[in-house]
Design an enzyme around this catalytic site. Structure first.
Site, PDB file in Angstrom:
ATOM      1  N   LYS A 170       0.890  -1.172   0.000  1.00  0.00           N
ATOM      2  CA  LYS A 170       0.000   0.000   0.000  1.00  0.00           C
ATOM      3  C   LYS A 170       0.922   1.213   0.000  1.00  0.00           C
ATOM      4  O   LYS A 170       1.481   1.588   1.021  1.00  0.00           O
ATOM      5  CB  LYS A 170      -0.883  -0.018   1.262  1.00  0.00           C
ATOM      6  CG  LYS A 170      -2.198   0.734   1.137  1.00  0.00           C
ATOM      7  CD  LYS A 170      -2.087   2.183   0.734  1.00  0.00           C
ATOM      8  CE  LYS A 170      -1.720   3.092   1.862  1.00  0.00           C
ATOM      9  NZ  LYS A 170      -1.469   4.487   1.430  1.00  0.00           N
ATOM     10  N   GLU A 245       9.903   2.004  10.450  1.00  0.00           N
ATOM     11  CA  GLU A 245      10.939   2.998  10.132  1.00  0.00           C
ATOM     12  C   GLU A 245      10.264   4.349  10.258  1.00  0.00           C
ATOM     13  O   GLU A 245       9.414   4.697   9.433  1.00  0.00           O
ATOM     14  CB  GLU A 245      11.450   2.815   8.698  1.00  0.00           C
ATOM     15  CG  GLU A 245      12.185   1.518   8.438  1.00  0.00           C
ATOM     16  CD  GLU A 245      13.582   1.498   9.040  1.00  0.00           C
ATOM     17  OE1 GLU A 245      14.074   2.557   9.482  1.00  0.00           O
ATOM     18  OE2 GLU A 245      14.165   0.412   9.085  1.00  0.00           O
ATOM     19  N   CYS A 279      14.087  11.451   6.122  1.00  0.00           N
ATOM     20  CA  CYS A 279      13.936  11.172   7.558  1.00  0.00           C
ATOM     21  C   CYS A 279      15.267  11.189   8.284  1.00  0.00           C
ATOM     22  O   CYS A 279      15.326  11.509   9.462  1.00  0.00           O
ATOM     23  CB  CYS A 279      13.234   9.836   7.752  1.00  0.00           C
ATOM     24  SG  CYS A 279      13.925   8.570   6.718  1.00  0.00           S
TER      25      CYS A 279
HETATM   26  P1  NAD Z   1       2.427   8.889   7.146  1.00  0.00           P
HETATM   27  O1  NAD Z   1       2.731   8.140   8.378  1.00  0.00           O
HETATM   28  O2  NAD Z   1       1.278   9.813   7.161  1.00  0.00           O
HETATM   29  O3  NAD Z   1       2.138   7.880   5.937  1.00  0.00           O
HETATM   30  C1  NAD Z   1       2.987   6.812   5.620  1.00  0.00           C
HETATM   31  C2  NAD Z   1       2.160   5.703   5.001  1.00  0.00           C
HETATM   32  O4  NAD Z   1       1.231   5.224   5.968  1.00  0.00           O
HETATM   33  C3  NAD Z   1       1.314   6.129   3.798  1.00  0.00           C
HETATM   34  O5  NAD Z   1       1.267   5.086   2.864  1.00  0.00           O
HETATM   35  C4  NAD Z   1      -0.057   6.347   4.411  1.00  0.00           C
HETATM   36  O6  NAD Z   1      -1.097   6.191   3.504  1.00  0.00           O
HETATM   37  C5  NAD Z   1      -0.091   5.249   5.453  1.00  0.00           C
HETATM   38  N1  NAD Z   1      -1.037   5.473   6.565  1.00  0.00           N
HETATM   39  C6  NAD Z   1      -1.486   6.653   7.057  1.00  0.00           C
HETATM   40  N2  NAD Z   1      -2.362   6.423   8.060  1.00  0.00           N
HETATM   41  C7  NAD Z   1      -2.457   5.089   8.208  1.00  0.00           C
HETATM   42  C8  NAD Z   1      -3.187   4.229   9.081  1.00  0.00           C
HETATM   43  N3  NAD Z   1      -4.007   4.710  10.002  1.00  0.00           N
HETATM   44  N4  NAD Z   1      -3.034   2.897   8.948  1.00  0.00           N
HETATM   45  C9  NAD Z   1      -2.198   2.382   8.028  1.00  0.00           C
HETATM   46  N5  NAD Z   1      -1.488   3.136   7.166  1.00  0.00           N
HETATM   47  C10 NAD Z   1      -1.615   4.469   7.255  1.00  0.00           C
HETATM   48  O7  NAD Z   1       3.783   9.588   6.765  1.00  0.00           O
HETATM   49  P2  NAD Z   1       4.075  10.493   5.495  1.00  0.00           P
HETATM   50  O8  NAD Z   1       3.560  11.850   5.759  1.00  0.00           O
HETATM   51  O9  NAD Z   1       3.623   9.799   4.269  1.00  0.00           O
HETATM   52  O10 NAD Z   1       5.699  10.475   5.507  1.00  0.00           O
HETATM   53  C11 NAD Z   1       6.451  11.360   6.234  1.00  0.00           C
HETATM   54  C12 NAD Z   1       6.953  10.719   7.511  1.00  0.00           C
HETATM   55  O11 NAD Z   1       7.598   9.470   7.249  1.00  0.00           O
HETATM   56  C13 NAD Z   1       7.985  11.545   8.202  1.00  0.00           C
HETATM   57  O12 NAD Z   1       7.676  11.648   9.576  1.00  0.00           O
HETATM   58  C14 NAD Z   1       9.293  10.786   8.003  1.00  0.00           C
HETATM   59  O13 NAD Z   1      10.271  10.944   8.939  1.00  0.00           O
HETATM   60  C15 NAD Z   1       8.827   9.400   7.963  1.00  0.00           C
HETATM   61  N6  NAD Z   1       9.810   8.595   7.230  1.00  0.00           N
HETATM   62  C16 NAD Z   1      10.638   7.728   7.884  1.00  0.00           C
HETATM   63  C17 NAD Z   1      11.569   6.995   7.197  1.00  0.00           C
HETATM   64  C18 NAD Z   1      12.514   6.016   7.863  1.00  0.00           C
HETATM   65  O14 NAD Z   1      13.119   5.217   7.173  1.00  0.00           O
HETATM   66  N7  NAD Z   1      12.675   6.041   9.148  1.00  0.00           N
HETATM   67  C19 NAD Z   1      11.656   7.117   5.831  1.00  0.00           C
HETATM   68  C20 NAD Z   1      10.806   8.004   5.193  1.00  0.00           C
HETATM   69  C21 NAD Z   1       9.883   8.728   5.900  1.00  0.00           C
END
Ligand code: NAD
Length: 462
Positions: A170, A245, A279
């Site tokens: 997803k 992550e 990140c």
């Molecule tokens: P997000 O958590 O909003 O979304 C990430 C994914 O989760 C998307 O596919 C989203 O559709 C899904 N999602 C959202 N709500 C959900 C739920 N209730 N249940 C299941 N899935 C759900 O994050 P974002 O805004 O897309 O990305 C930015 C964030 O990701 C930043 O905080 C960044 O630090 C983090 N990030 C971390 C890493 C790492 O490797 N540690 C890498 C990239 C991004």
């Protein structure tokens, strides 16, 4: 590329159960560039069933044959490199050269590394009177963010397939076209039907349904800490494996013996690349008080040069969020030395490269992840003070240490509570374990450690 109006399930593009769609917007000009289906729990269920049905066959496929499919996948990604870069640029807004080098280049390296690992990993070992088999965990539910759209997908799907797992992905709602292109590549590489499945959709609907599905054995999530916490609780309740992550607030520690100009220049580039949406970005630069003013001048002029070289952030919501952090920095007393909350262009979700000086570690901008092109310079008194500031957040994903003497930098790095540290500008290694200490996550991606996340052991005693 042309958007598909279906889901890639069981080896074919199939219509979604419902009629809802998600608009894909180019963040440079705010134009709609495509529409993809917004999957429901029903679509997720169909995909998980396909992945379960394909599991026994793929798990029993010899590692060398799995390696051959991953090698073919890598070759397709190489052949479609330009298309990948153009697609990422269209939906994420990053400059094309960066998309080519990083958004397309890194996933190719990672896919290649897993083709090799699948062929060479010891899936069986002998411990005393036992033979230990490393077996696939099962069906993986992979949930990915938009910031490195293809890398985040490949960093989960390639090791899962190498291990003999099957996958339902997803992807993020902002970058589904890259995910569709990846599904095409998997198909072209001859991966058997059902081994990889794609369901596009909203996080709280399709993502949630995937994390909760009882046919999923492991949820691998990359994204925000807030959603990660929720997914971790869901997986814990069902006693299923979970890898998280999450966010970061990494420190770039410049010790007094370092080459200051180089450390500042590389540090600014690290934060500004991908418009700060990394990140592991070193968003806090820690400088000794005697070198502080010089570092501020160097950082301000380096950041100003990025003015028209960085892309926008991904969407209007992120733009508003980053701008509100900049306003908060000013309100809490940090000194704005370049950039600011105003957008440099009328259209597009741009944020000016921004540098704050006189930041103290109790300020919001020094504690929370901003995910935009914003750098904070923090003054330290001595090494103990630098260490206290560097370790003084809930995060622990990455960091950097600079010193004249490598041993001095390593000694400091060993005391940092973080999963990755670059020494004097050390290069990214696509095989080194990537993941967080503290609230930056659970588990590791990339290389052999990333493969291990998708394996479980069975011991036979003789
Ligand atoms: P997000 O958590 O909003 O979304 C990430 C994914 O989760 C998307 O596919 C989203 O559709 C899904 N999602 C959202 N709500 C959900 C739920 N209730 N249940 C299941 N899935 C759900 O994050 P974002 O805004 O897309 O990305 C930015 C964030 O990701 C930043 O905080 C960044 O630090 C983090 N990030 C971390 C890493 C790492 O490797 N540690 C890498 C990239 C991004």
């Amino acid at each position: 590329m042309q958007a598909h109006d279906g889901m890639y399930i069981d080896g074919a593009w199939r219509p979604a159960a419902g009629g809802d769609t998600i608009e894909v917007v180019n963040p440079v000009d705010e134009q709609v560039i495509g529409r993809v289906p917004a999957g429901s729990a029903e679509d997720v269920d169909t995909a998980v069933r396909a992945a379960r049905a394909a599991l026994p066959g793929w798990a029993a496929t010899p590692p060398a044959a799995r390696a051959a499919r991953l090698g073919a996948l890598r070759d397709v990604l190489v052949a479609r490199k330009d298309e990948i870069a153009e697609t990422v640029t269209a939906e994420l807004g990053s400059p094309l050269a960066f998309s080519q080098a990083v958004h397309a280049g890194v996933p190719i390296a990672v896919a290649g590394s897993y083709a090799e690992l699948a062929a060479t990993h010891a899936f069986e070992e002998r411990i005393g009177n036992s033979t230990v088999h490393h077996e696939p965990v099962g069906v993986v539910g992979a949930i990915t963010p938009w910031n490195y759209p293809l890398h985040q997908i490949v960093a989960k799907v390639a090791p899962a397939l190498a291990a003999g797992c099957t996958v339902v992905l997803k992807p993020a709602e902002d970058t589904p076209l890259t995910a569709q292109l990846f599904a095409e590549a998997v198909h072209e590489a001859g991966v058997p039907a059902g081994v990889f499945n794609l369901v596009t959709g909203l996080g709280p609907v399709a993502g949630q349904a995937l994390a909760e599905h009882e046919g999923v054995d492991l949820v691998s999530f990359t994204g925000s800490t807030a959603v990660g916490r929720h997914i971790g609780a869901t997986a814990g309740g069902a006693v299923k494996r979970v890898a998280l992550e999450l966010g970061g607030k990494s420190a770039n520690v410049i010790l007094p013996s370092a080459d200051l100009a180089k450390a500042v220049a590389v540090g600014v580039a690290n934060v500004m690349s991908n418009s700060g949406q990394t990140c592991s970005a070193w968003t806090r630069m820690l400088v000794h008080r005697d070198q502080y003013d010089e570092a501020v001048d160097l950082a301000a002029s380096a950041a100003a040069k990025y003015g028209d070289r960085i892309g926008p952030v991904v969407n209007a919501k992120q733009q508003a969020r980053v701008r509100s952090y900049i306003e908060k920095g000013v309100a809490e007393g940090a000194r704005l030395v370049t950039g600011g909350p105003e957008s440099p262009y009328e259209r597009g979700y741009f944020v000016s490269p921004t540098v704050f000086a006189d930041v103290t570690s109790d300020m919001t901008i020094a504690q929370e992840e901003i995910f935009g092109p914003v750098l904070s310079l923090i003054r330290y008194e001595d090494q103990e003070d630098a260490l206290r500031i560097a370790n003084g957040t809930v995060y622990g994903l990455a960091g950097a240490v600079w010193a004249g003497d490598e041993a001095e930098a390593v000694a400091f790095a060993r005391r940092l509570e973080t999963g990755q540290v670059d020494i004097n500008g050390g290069r990214f290694n696509p095989r080194a374990p990537f993941g967080g200490y503290k609230q930056s996550g659970v588990g590791r991606e990339l290389g052999p450690h990333g493969l291990g996340e998708y394996l479980q052991t069975k011991s036979l005693q003789f």
